[in-house]
Design a protein around this motif. Structure first.
Motif, PDB file in Angstrom:
ATOM      1  N   THR A 122       0.695  -3.561   3.127  1.00  0.00           N
ATOM      2  CA  THR A 122       0.277  -4.458   4.263  1.00  0.00           C
ATOM      3  C   THR A 122       1.864  -5.282   3.865  1.00  0.00           C
ATOM      4  N   GLU A 123       2.787  -5.985   2.991  1.00  0.00           N
ATOM      5  CA  GLU A 123       3.891  -6.148   3.078  1.00  0.00           C
ATOM      6  C   GLU A 123       4.528  -5.638   3.362  1.00  0.00           C
ATOM      7  N   ALA A 124       5.527  -3.999   3.417  1.00  0.00           N
ATOM      8  CA  ALA A 124       5.495  -3.035   3.751  1.00  0.00           C
ATOM      9  C   ALA A 124       5.760  -2.994   5.327  1.00  0.00           C
ATOM     10  N   ILE A 125       4.472  -3.076   5.674  1.00  0.00           N
ATOM     11  CA  ILE A 125       4.286  -2.723   7.208  1.00  0.00           C
ATOM     12  C   ILE A 125       4.872  -4.437   7.838  1.00  0.00           C
ATOM     13  N   ARG A 126       4.091  -5.801   7.079  1.00  0.00           N
ATOM     14  CA  ARG A 126       4.724  -7.245   7.787  1.00  0.00           C
ATOM     15  C   ARG A 126       6.732  -6.963   7.579  1.00  0.00           C
ATOM     16  N   ASN A 127       7.106  -6.208   6.459  1.00  0.00           N
ATOM     17  CA  ASN A 127       8.512  -6.503   6.326  1.00  0.00           C
ATOM     18  C   ASN A 127       9.342  -5.335   6.866  1.00  0.00           C
ATOM     19  N   ASN A 128       8.841  -4.908   8.477  1.00  0.00           N
ATOM     20  CA  ASN A 128       9.441  -3.421   8.657  1.00  0.00           C
ATOM     21  C   ASN A 128       9.561  -1.981   7.116  1.00  0.00           C
ATOM     22  N   ASN A 129       8.996  -2.371   6.576  1.00  0.00           N
ATOM     23  CA  ASN A 129       9.837  -1.078   5.257  1.00  0.00           C
ATOM     24  C   ASN A 129       8.181  -0.251   5.028  1.00  0.00           C
ATOM     25  N   LYS A 130       7.718   0.490   6.080  1.00  0.00           N
ATOM     26  CA  LYS A 130       6.794   1.667   6.111  1.00  0.00           C
ATOM     27  C   LYS A 130       7.565   2.643   5.475  1.00  0.00           C
ATOM     28  N   ASN A 131       8.857   3.533   5.919  1.00  0.00           N
ATOM     29  CA  ASN A 131       9.229   4.654   5.603  1.00  0.00           C
ATOM     30  C   ASN A 131       9.475   4.409   4.058  1.00  0.00           C
ATOM     31  N   ASP A 132      10.140   3.200   3.456  1.00  0.00           N
ATOM     32  CA  ASP A 132      10.055   3.091   2.228  1.00  0.00           C
ATOM     33  C   ASP A 132       9.502   3.052   1.618  1.00  0.00           C
ATOM     34  N   PHE A 133       8.199   2.001   1.335  1.00  0.00           N
ATOM     35  CA  PHE A 133       7.069   2.529   0.651  1.00  0.00           C
ATOM     36  C   PHE A 133       6.150   3.691   0.644  1.00  0.00           C
ATOM     37  N   LEU A 134       6.741   4.218   1.711  1.00  0.00           N
ATOM     38  CA  LEU A 134       6.611   5.602   1.909  1.00  0.00           C
ATOM     39  C   LEU A 134       7.238   7.408   1.252  1.00  0.00           C
ATOM     40  N   HIS A 135       8.466   6.667   0.866  1.00  0.00           N
ATOM     41  CA  HIS A 135       8.936   7.300   0.248  1.00  0.00           C
ATOM     42  C   HIS A 135       9.446   7.017  -1.084  1.00  0.00           C
ATOM     43  N   PHE A 136       8.694   5.627  -1.068  1.00  0.00           N
ATOM     44  CA  PHE A 136       9.209   5.502  -3.073  1.00  0.00           C
ATOM     45  C   PHE A 136       7.426   6.632  -3.862  1.00  0.00           C
ATOM     46  N   TYR A 137       6.037   6.243  -2.675  1.00  0.00           N
ATOM     47  CA  TYR A 137       4.906   6.797  -3.546  1.00  0.00           C
ATOM     48  C   TYR A 137       5.441   8.325  -3.371  1.00  0.00           C
ATOM     49  N   GLN A 138       6.417   8.583  -2.697  1.00  0.00           N
ATOM     50  CA  GLN A 138       6.244  10.403  -2.910  1.00  0.00           C
ATOM     51  C   GLN A 138       7.084  10.915  -3.858  1.00  0.00           C
TER      52      GLN A 138
END
Length: 476
Positions: free
Chosen positions: A220-236
Motif C-alpha cells: 500500500t505504501e509503495a502504491i502511495r509513493n509510486n514505487n510499485k516496481n521497486d517493491f516488486l523488484h525487491f521481493y524478486q
C-alpha cells in the motif's frame, strides 16, 4: 574507570535502588550476583532465563545508563543463567552464558546491484529511503530454531519437510511449503526455524520472513509513493521468502496480483517459498484460484494439537530453558488441562512462574491448580484420551504401551476397558476416535467395554472403589 566487578555493580545498585520501587529492587536486583568484569563486559549471574528476559524487558534502560556511567560508553552486559534441572535423572547443575545482544547470526549479506546508478533505484521496504546498499534484515527470531521446536506425532511431517527444505532450499519437491493449522501450534516457529537453518548452511542466501499483514502495508505504501516496481523488484531478489499468515491477503486483489508475480518469478528461478496459513489451501476463501493452484504445487503439511506426551516434553523444555525446577506432577497437571495449543501451554507456565516469583510462593501442585483453574475454563471437560490412559496405567502400575498391544491378559484388557469407559464419560470424542486411540479397536469394542465396566461397578464393590479412585485422580 573502576575495574572491580563487585565495586562497579554496587555503584550501579546504589543508583538503581533510588530509581525503582523497593519491592521491585528486592525481587529483581538483590538476587543478582556479579561474576566478572573484563574488556568492559560485566557478567551477572541470574536465577533463570525468565529472570534475564524480565530484566531485559523492564530494566534495560537503567542498567545501560548505570553501566555506561561506571564503565564507559562501550560497556556491555552478559548474563550467566544458573539452571538446576532436578527433573532430569542424574543431571548436575550447570551454567549457560546468555549474551545481552548476541545469538544466532541471521543477518543477510548485502545484495549486490547491477550498477551504481541502479543501486539507488530499488527501495528496501524494511528501512528508510535513501540507502546505497540493500542490507536486508532477515527478520528472524533466533529463539525460533529447530533445537527449540519439540517434535511429536502432531507435527512430524511438517518438521521433517522443513528440515529437508532448509538443507536444500528451492531444490526439493516441497516448493512452496505450506504449513497450516490453528493458532498457537508452532507454524511461525517452524517457518522461522527453516530460515535460521538455511542461514546456517548457506550464508550467501538472502532469507526474509514477513507477515502477510506487513507485506500488505508495504505494498500500500509503495502504491502511495509510486514505487510499485521497486517493491516488486525487491521481493524478486529474495532466495528464501517466508510469508506468515497468508490468509490475511484474502479479498485484497491488487496485493494478490503482485504476490502472484513475485511467486512466479521466485519459483521459476529456483528460489524457495514458505507460507503459513490457518487453513489448508483448499479451504482458503477470498484467494485467487491461480494462487491457490500454485500453493498446491509443493507440499501442504498440517500442524495439529499436541498430544499429551508432546505437551509434557514442551513444558519440560520450557522449564529447562528458563532454569525452573518443577515436580513431574505439576508438569503433568498443566499438560492434562491446557490442551489446545503450545502458546497456551507456555502462557500457563509463565503465569505460574510469575506468581511464584512475585508473591514468593512455592512452585507446587497447589499453586498450579490455582493458576490453571483461572486460565482454563471447564478444565474437567478438556481431559485428553492420552492423559486418561496414563492415569489408568499408573493406577494399575502398567506401562502405557501395553494398552496398544493385542493380548488377552485380564489385567491389560480390564485397564483398556476402563480407559475406554472414562474416555467416553469425560471427553467429547466419538466411539470410533476412542477405539482408534486405545488399542486400535472399533466403536463396537468401545461400547462393549463401557457396558462391561458399568456392570462391574454395579456388582463388584472392590472394582467400584478402584473406579472412584481413578475418577478422583482424573478430576483433580
Amino acid at each position: 574507570m573502576n575495574n572491580n566487578h563487585l565495586q562497579v555493580w554496587n555503584n550501579c545498585l546504589a543508583v538503581i535502588k533510588d530509581n525503582v520501587p523497593p519491592i521491585s529492587y528486592k525481587t529483581w536486583f538483590e538476587p543478582i550476583v556479579p561474576l566478572n568484569l573484563e574488556n568492559q563486559i560485566l557478567t551477572l549471574q541470574v536465577p533463570s532465563h525468565f529472570f534475564y528476559e524480565y530484566l531485559e524487558e523492564q530494566y534495560i534502560d537503567i542498567l545501560r545508563k548505570t553501566l555506561r556511567k561506571e564503565i564507559g560508553n562501550s560497556a556491555k552486559l552478559e548474563y550467566n543463567v544458573v539452571m538446576e534441572n532436578n527433573h532430569i535423572a542424574n543431571a548436575k547443575p550447570f551454567s549457560v552464558v546468555v549474551p545481552g545482544n548476541n545469538g544466532t547470526n541471521t543477518k543477510n549479506r548485502p545484495v549486490s546491484m547491477p550498477s551504481d546508478k541502479e543501486e539507488l533505484t530499488i527501495r528496501n521496504p524494511f528501512v528508510i529511503p535513501g540507502i546505497k546498499k540493500l542490507h536486508i534484515d532477515s527478520q528472524l527470531n533466533p529463539d525460533y530454531s529447530f533445537a527449540n521446536f519439540i517434535e511429536g506425532d502432531c507435527n512430524r511431517l511438517a518438521r521433517s519437510a522443513g528440515v529437508a527444505v532448509s538443507e536444500n532450499p528451492g531444490g526439493t519437491a516441497f516448493n512452496p511449503l505450506v504449513l497450516y493449522g490453528d493458532s498457537g501450534l508452532g507454524k511461525t516457529h517452524l517457518a522461522q526455524a527453516i530460515g535460521i537453518k538455511t542461514k546456517e548452511l548457506y550464508q550467501d542466501k538472502t532469507v526474509l520472513y514477513v507477515s502477510a499483514n506487513k507485506f500488505q502495508t508495504q505494498f500500500t505504501e509503495a502504491i502511495r509513493n509510486n514505487n510499485k516496481n521497486d517493491f516488486l523488484h525487491f521481493y524478486q531478489m529474495i532466495d528464501v521468502l517466508i510469508i506468515d499468515d497468508i490468509q490475511e491477503l484474502a479479498g485484497k486483489e491488487k496485493t494478490q496480483n503482485t504476490f502472484f508475480h513475485i511467486f512466479n518469478h521466485l519459483h521459476q528461478s529456483g528460489k524457495q517459498l514458505i507460507l503459513t496459513s490457518d487453513k489448508a489451501p483448499i479451504d482458503l476463501k477470498g484467494m485467487e484460484n491461480r494462487l491457490l493452484s500454485r500453493f498446491k504445487w509443493g507440499l501442504s503439511a498440517d500442524l495439529q494439537n499436541p498430544d499429551y506426551e508432546t505437551r509434557v516434553r514442551i513444558l519440560h523444555q520450557k522449564a529447562y530453558k528458563d532454569g525452573i525446577v518443577l515436580e513431574n506432577e505439576v508438569i503433568e497437571y498443566i499438560a492434562s488441562h491446557v490442551v489446545n495449543n503450545v502458546r497456551e501451554l507456555e502462557g500457563a507456565l509463565i503465569s505460574l512462574l510469575a506468581q511464584s516469583t512475585l508473591n514468593k510462593k512455592e512452585l507446587n501442585l497447589e499453586l498450579a491448580i490455582t493458576i490453571i483453574d483461572r486460565l482454563v475454563k471447564n478444565t474437567k471437560r478438556e481431559l485428553s484420551i492420552d492423559y486418561i490412559q496414563k492415569v489408568v496405567c499408573d493406577h494399575f502400575s502398567l506401562p502405557i504401551d501395553v494398552l496398544q498391544v493385542k493380548t488377552r491378559k485380564r489385567e491389560i484388557v480390564q485397564a483398556r476397558q476402563i480407559a475406554m469407559y472414562f474416555s467416553k464419560t469425560l471427553t467429547k470424542a466419538s466411539l470410533a476416535s476412542i477405539g482408534s486411540q486405545i488399542g486400535k479397536k472399533d466403536h463396537a469394542t468401545v461400547l462393549h467395554a463401557c457396558k462391561t465396566v458399568n456392570n462391574l461397578i454395579d456388582t463388584d464393590r472392590g472394582f467400584k472403589t478402584q473406579i472412584d479412585e481413578i475418577d478422583k485422580k482424573l478430576k483433580m
